[in-house]
Design an enzyme around this catalytic site. Structure first.
Site, PDB file in Angstrom:
ATOM      1  N   ASP A 207      -1.983  -1.067  -4.096  1.00 39.79           N
ATOM      2  CA  ASP A 207      -2.492   0.185  -4.534  1.00 39.79           C
ATOM      3  C   ASP A 207      -1.558   1.431  -4.222  1.00 39.79           C
ATOM      4  OD1 ASP A 207      -2.820   0.459  -1.810  1.00 39.79           O
ATOM      5  OD2 ASP A 207      -4.913   0.170  -2.078  1.00 39.79           O
TER       6      ASP A 207
ATOM      7  N   GLU B 277      -1.357  -6.778  -2.006  1.00 34.32           N
ATOM      8  CA  GLU B 277      -2.415  -5.862  -1.690  1.00 34.32           C
ATOM      9  C   GLU B 277      -2.047  -4.340  -2.518  1.00 34.32           C
ATOM     10  OE1 GLU B 277      -3.681  -5.555   2.375  1.00 34.32           O
ATOM     11  OE2 GLU B 277      -3.527  -7.728   2.749  1.00 34.32           O
TER      12      GLU B 277
ATOM     13  N   HIS C  11       0.701  -1.285   0.101  1.00 38.14           N
ATOM     14  CA  HIS C  11       0.082   0.069   0.114  1.00 38.14           C
ATOM     15  C   HIS C  11       1.134   1.055   0.098  1.00 38.14           C
ATOM     16  CE1 HIS C  11      -3.761  -2.332   0.716  1.00 38.14           C
ATOM     17  NE2 HIS C  11      -2.937  -2.818   1.608  1.00 38.14           N
TER      18      HIS C  11
HETATM   19  O1  9MR Z   1     -10.058  -3.900   2.166  1.00 38.55           O
HETATM   20  C1  9MR Z   1     -10.594  -4.018   3.510  1.00 38.55           C
HETATM   21  C2  9MR Z   1     -11.768  -3.003   3.787  1.00 38.55           C
HETATM   22  O2  9MR Z   1     -12.874  -3.405   3.143  1.00 38.55           O
HETATM   23  C3  9MR Z   1     -11.825  -3.406   5.242  1.00 38.55           C
HETATM   24  O3  9MR Z   1     -12.702  -2.299   5.633  1.00 38.55           O
HETATM   25  C4  9MR Z   1     -10.630  -3.265   6.017  1.00 38.55           C
HETATM   26  C5  9MR Z   1     -10.736  -3.460   7.492  1.00 38.55           C
HETATM   27  O4  9MR Z   1      -9.606  -3.535   8.328  1.00 38.55           O
HETATM   28  O5  9MR Z   1      -9.606  -4.246   5.616  1.00 38.55           O
HETATM   29  C6  9MR Z   1      -9.464  -4.030   4.069  1.00 38.55           C
HETATM   30  O6  9MR Z   1      -8.349  -5.051   4.070  1.00 38.55           O
HETATM   31  C7  9MR Z   1      -7.035  -4.921   4.781  1.00 38.55           C
HETATM   32  C8  9MR Z   1      -6.484  -6.379   4.489  1.00 38.55           C
HETATM   33  O7  9MR Z   1      -7.381  -7.385   4.833  1.00 38.55           O
HETATM   34  C9  9MR Z   1      -5.385  -6.373   5.175  1.00 38.55           C
HETATM   35  N1  9MR Z   1      -4.362  -5.170   5.018  1.00 38.55           N
HETATM   36  C10 9MR Z   1      -4.729  -4.022   5.000  1.00 38.55           C
HETATM   37  C11 9MR Z   1      -6.225  -3.830   3.891  1.00 38.55           C
HETATM   38  C12 9MR Z   1      -6.641  -2.408   4.074  1.00 38.55           C
HETATM   39  O8  9MR Z   1      -7.189  -1.938   5.244  1.00 38.55           O
END
Ligand code: 9MR
Length: 359
Positions: A276, A274, A246
């Protein structure tokens, strides 16, 4: 832009005659613009020797047929990760009561689309149902809770995922272990407990630990490498490390390749899990151009390290990105805009996947 893409297609068809362009959609088609211009991100990634180019997705988005018409295209996305629906709060909301409806929806979608599934995640401090933290389990009790969760969830999906993110985000940025119910009750031992339980539940799935700020050299990456070494020394199964990635426009780390290679040298695979790259809004041409360079650099880093198996964007369109709700004033972090139009970042990914110099 379109001319570039047309040239891209022509070059691609010459280089990879077996790869067919996605059919040009009829004018009334719901397919997003641009899908006819390049044979597909996943097609390019696999031609470059990677296992997949994929995307996270989430259940609510799957009612959007324009979105799914693109997501379901395995030429573009050869791999899916459920953004939320395999997490603990979704799969075991009450003790020993399991719900797989939403996770199954994404697992089945990947299966019917011929896409690889990365399953996410089994043990994480966040999105935990209250009962896990509030029941004050002792070490024996929490071990059984972890083992039962994993036996059921990884057991339910046995044979389907390529990989499980078994342990998610175990480290602080200074390299110490994160204080959470698992570490505070069991110390580091919760990690082998989780890895062994997953191996027992699904013997062939790749076992990953996934984290952020380990993409570049530094204390946290070193701590993760030390964790890998200690697991290996103890005979604990560990197959891969997920680099969340990220990033922020203009701040993509410059030590990706040497750091990825340091993990590879330990004998584990890695994946960009992940990806972005967010910016402070409003977006400008200069920011979008920098973002193109940034996406190029990340994808190119994966291509330079053979142990880097694949690249997953944390959803592919700004419309469904998690960034704006978490970082107010920031966004535009994905390769496609809110209207599914390809951004310069998309071209950056294509150029990197095709082994071209950045243009
Ligand atoms: O994309 C996910 C988002 O919809 C949720 O609200 C969030 C809650 O913690 O989690 C996001 O995904 C996360 C992933 O599971 C772990 N790494 C960080 C991601 C972004 O928060």
């Amino acid at each position: 832009m379109k001319l570039t893409q047309a040239v891209t297609l022509a070059v691609l068809c010459l280089a990879f005659p077996a790869i067919e362009a996605i059919p040009t959609p009829a004018a009334s088609s719901a397919l997003p613009t641009g899908t006819s211009a390049v044979s597909g991100l996943n097609a390019l990634a696999t031609a470059a020797g990677k296992l997949y180019f994929g995307s996270a997705t989430d259940n609510p988005e799957l009612t959007d047929t324009t979105y799914t018409s693109y997501l379901n295209n395995s030429q573009h996305f050869g791999q899916l990760t459920p953004g939320n629906s395999m997490k603990w709060d979704a799969t075991e909301p009450e003790p020993n009561t399991f719900t797989f409806t939403e996770g199954d929806q994404i697992a089945n979608l990947a299966k019917s689309n011929g896409q690889i599934l990365r399953a996410h995640n089994l043990v994480w401090y966040s999105q935990l149902p209250d009962w896990v933290t509030s029941n004050n389990y002792n070490a024996t009790g929490l071990t059984e809770v972890i083992q039962n969760h994993i036996a059921n969830v990884a057991g339910h999906y046995k044979g389907q995922p390529y990989a499980w993110d078994v342990v998610n985000e175990p480290l602080n940025d200074n390299g110490s272990f994160r204080s959470d119910v698992f570490y505070d009750t069991l110390g580091e031992s919760y990690i082998p407990i989780a890895l062994n339980a997953t191996r027992a539940a699904d013997p062939n799935v790749k076992l990953y630990i996934n984290d952020y700020n380990i993409e570049y050299t530094g204390a946290k990456a070193t701590a993760m490498q030390n964790l890998v070494k200690s697991l290996q020394a103890d005979g604990v199964p560990i197959d891969g490390i997920g680099m969340e990635s990220h990033f922020i426009v203009g701040e993509v780390p410059t030590t990706l390749v040497e750091n990825f290679q340091a993990f590879a040298d330990l004998g584990v695979e890695i994946a960009i899990t992940e990806l972005d790259i967010r910016m402070t809004l409003p977006e400008t041409d200069a920011l979008l151009e920098q973002q193109k360079q940034d996406f190029y650099n990340v994808v190119d880093a994966c291509l330079q390290v053979s142990a880097c198996k694949g690249i997953t964007v944390w959803d592919w369109t700004d419309k469904y990105s998690w960034i704006p709700s978490t970082f107010p004033g920031e966004g535009a972090a994905t390769p496609f805009d809110d209207n599914y139009e390809e951004k310069p970042a998309f071209d950056g990914i294509v150029e990197a996947l095709m082994g071209q110099s950045f243009s």
